[in-house]
Design a protein around this motif. Structure first.
Motif, PDB file in Angstrom:
ATOM      1  N   VAL A  29       0.851  -1.191   0.000  1.00 31.50           N
ATOM      2  CA  VAL A  29       0.000   0.000   0.000  1.00 31.50           C
ATOM      3  C   VAL A  29       0.887   1.241   0.000  1.00 31.50           C
ATOM      4  O   VAL A  29       1.985   1.243   0.563  1.00 31.50           O
ATOM      5  N   LYS A  30       0.396   2.283  -0.641  1.00 29.79           N
ATOM      6  CA  LYS A  30       1.092   3.566  -0.673  1.00 29.79           C
ATOM      7  C   LYS A  30       0.085   4.660  -0.337  1.00 29.79           C
ATOM      8  O   LYS A  30      -1.009   4.688  -0.898  1.00 29.79           O
ATOM      9  N   PHE A  31       0.461   5.578   0.583  1.00 31.36           N
ATOM     10  CA  PHE A  31      -0.477   6.587   1.057  1.00 31.36           C
ATOM     11  C   PHE A  31      -0.219   7.945   0.426  1.00 31.36           C
ATOM     12  O   PHE A  31       0.915   8.299   0.096  1.00 31.36           O
ATOM     13  N   ASP A  32      -1.290   8.708   0.318  1.00 32.11           N
ATOM     14  CA  ASP A  32      -1.202  10.091  -0.123  1.00 32.11           C
ATOM     15  C   ASP A  32      -0.430  10.895   0.916  1.00 32.11           C
ATOM     16  O   ASP A  32      -0.718  10.817   2.104  1.00 32.11           O
ATOM     17  N   GLN A  33       0.563  11.660   0.475  1.00 33.36           N
ATOM     18  CA  GLN A  33       1.405  12.412   1.407  1.00 33.36           C
ATOM     19  C   GLN A  33       0.947  13.857   1.580  1.00 33.36           C
ATOM     20  O   GLN A  33       1.697  14.674   2.126  1.00 33.36           O
ATOM     21  N   SER A  34      -0.233  14.194   1.123  1.00 34.03           N
ATOM     22  CA  SER A  34      -0.691  15.573   1.252  1.00 34.03           C
ATOM     23  C   SER A  34      -0.733  15.963   2.726  1.00 34.03           C
ATOM     24  O   SER A  34      -1.046  15.144   3.586  1.00 34.03           O
ATOM     25  N   PRO A  35      -0.412  17.221   3.042  1.00 33.36           N
ATOM     26  CA  PRO A  35      -0.313  17.626   4.452  1.00 33.36           C
ATOM     27  C   PRO A  35      -1.573  17.365   5.262  1.00 33.36           C
ATOM     28  O   PRO A  35      -1.495  17.095   6.454  1.00 33.36           O
TER      29      PRO A  35
END
Length: 355
Positions: A37-43
């Protein structure tokens, strides 16, 4: 104080249905799949914390801890055909676990388990409140620990318990590069060592500074214990300044410094106030093997034995010691040398009042 839930949830479903036989071939592997899985890194996705834990809710087990700034894939393991799993993502400092990067705390929350610094730095901004459950606490081994801001007008950091009798596991600082605890209120903590008797357990940490703090404890617990059993080439500094100690039925010192090492550990305690209750059996300060430093301009009230020195050498200047019936202001035991007057016209010690 407002405490917000920082938990997030997601589900993974393996929609492959071919039965898994064994790993001997791709055909026998069937619908079994390795999931990453890879997550969105948006603040906005992971505000407030750097270390996050992925928890398998069905097994109630930790799967992985990740740094929110890490853009890589995270391995969730093998999924059998038609298997589904529900996961929770939560801050490590909230759930307990081991850090993988430095942590900066700028919000209020409840800590529900032991948190291990793992050599990383922890910084807690002014005015924040951390409530600890009965199993909550902090153990640092290496790294730097900073609580609050070293300023006269800063908002206070609060460490408090929510468990049984509001007790929690306290803070252990082992081999840290530096410790700075400023404008911090600490109540009813017991460090996660053995025996669990001190709010702060400091081990072989040679740069320690407490300033403008309030400490509250009771029922057979002390507040600060520092133990040195190794040697260091670093210049040692242990300061406790402008702080208040409130103790009741404790039986342990407010400050206990033990140096069994070759390094010289000077203690500076100044402009502090120590309160006990009804001639308590605890003492305010106990020093063993401490060389150099001073206890200056401090106020001590109602301790059975106020200050105990063992194989220590230190200056006492400008202190007020008020005891109860049959109390002892100073115990100067074997190998100790305490300055209570001027030397060559210099008042490094003196101007103390005992009653």
């Amino acid at each position: 104080y407002t405490f917000t839930s920082f938990n997030k949830y997601f589900m993974v479903v393996n929609r492959r249905c071919s039965p898994f036989v064994d790993e001997s071939s791709q055909d026998n592997n069937g619908g079994r799949r390795l999931v990453k899985v890879k997550f969105d890194q948006s603040p906005s996705s992971f505000n407030g914390f750097n270390n996050w834990a992925i928890i398998d809710l069905y097994k109630d087990s930790l799967v992985k801890v990740f740094n929110k700034s890490n853009s890589g894939f995270l391995d969730l393991g093998w999924f059998m055909p038609a298997e589904a799993r529900l996961y929770k993502i939560a801050p490590v400092i909230q759930e307990g676990g081991t850090f993988v990067c430095d942590e900066y705390v700028n919000t209020n929350f409840t800590c529900n388990g032991m948190v291990y610094g793992n050599g990383h730095n922890i910084t807690i901004n002014q005015g924040k409140t951390i409530s600890f459950s009965e199993d909550g606490g902090l153990y640092m081994e290496g790294g730097c620990f900073v609580s609050g801001i070293n300023s006269d007008n800063a908002d206070a950091v609060t460490f408090q318990g929510t468990g049984g009798a509001n007790h929690w596991k306290g803070i252990t600082l082992n081999g840290c590069d530096s410790v700075g605890i400023y404008n911090t209120i600490t109540s009813n903590a017991e460090s996660n060592d053995t025996p669990k008797t001190y709010s702060y357990s400091i081990i072989n940490t040679y740069k320690v500074d407490f300033r403008k703090c309030n400490f509250i404890t009771e029922n057979d617990r002390g507040i600060i214990q520092a133990v040195y059993n190794g040697s260091s080439l670093l210049r040692s500094s242990f300061k406790v300044r402008e702080s208040n100690f409130y103790m009741e039925n404790c039986g342990y010192p407010a400050i206990n410094v033990i140096s069994n090492a070759s390094a010289s550990i000077p203690l500076i305690a100044e402009w502090c106030t120590f309160h006990s209750k009804d001639n308590d059996t605890s003492c305010a300060i106990m020093l063993t093997g401490v060389t150099g430093g001073a206890v200056k301009n401090c106020y001590f009230y109602d301790f059975g034995k106020t200050i105990i020195f063992i194989s220590s050498s230190i200056d006492l200047y400008g202190n007020l010691i008020l005891g109860g019936n049959n109390s002892e202001g100073l115990q100067c035991l074997s190998g100790s040398s305490i300055s209570l007057g001027p030397h060559s016209g210099m008042y490094l010690g003196g101007y103390n009042y005992f009653r």
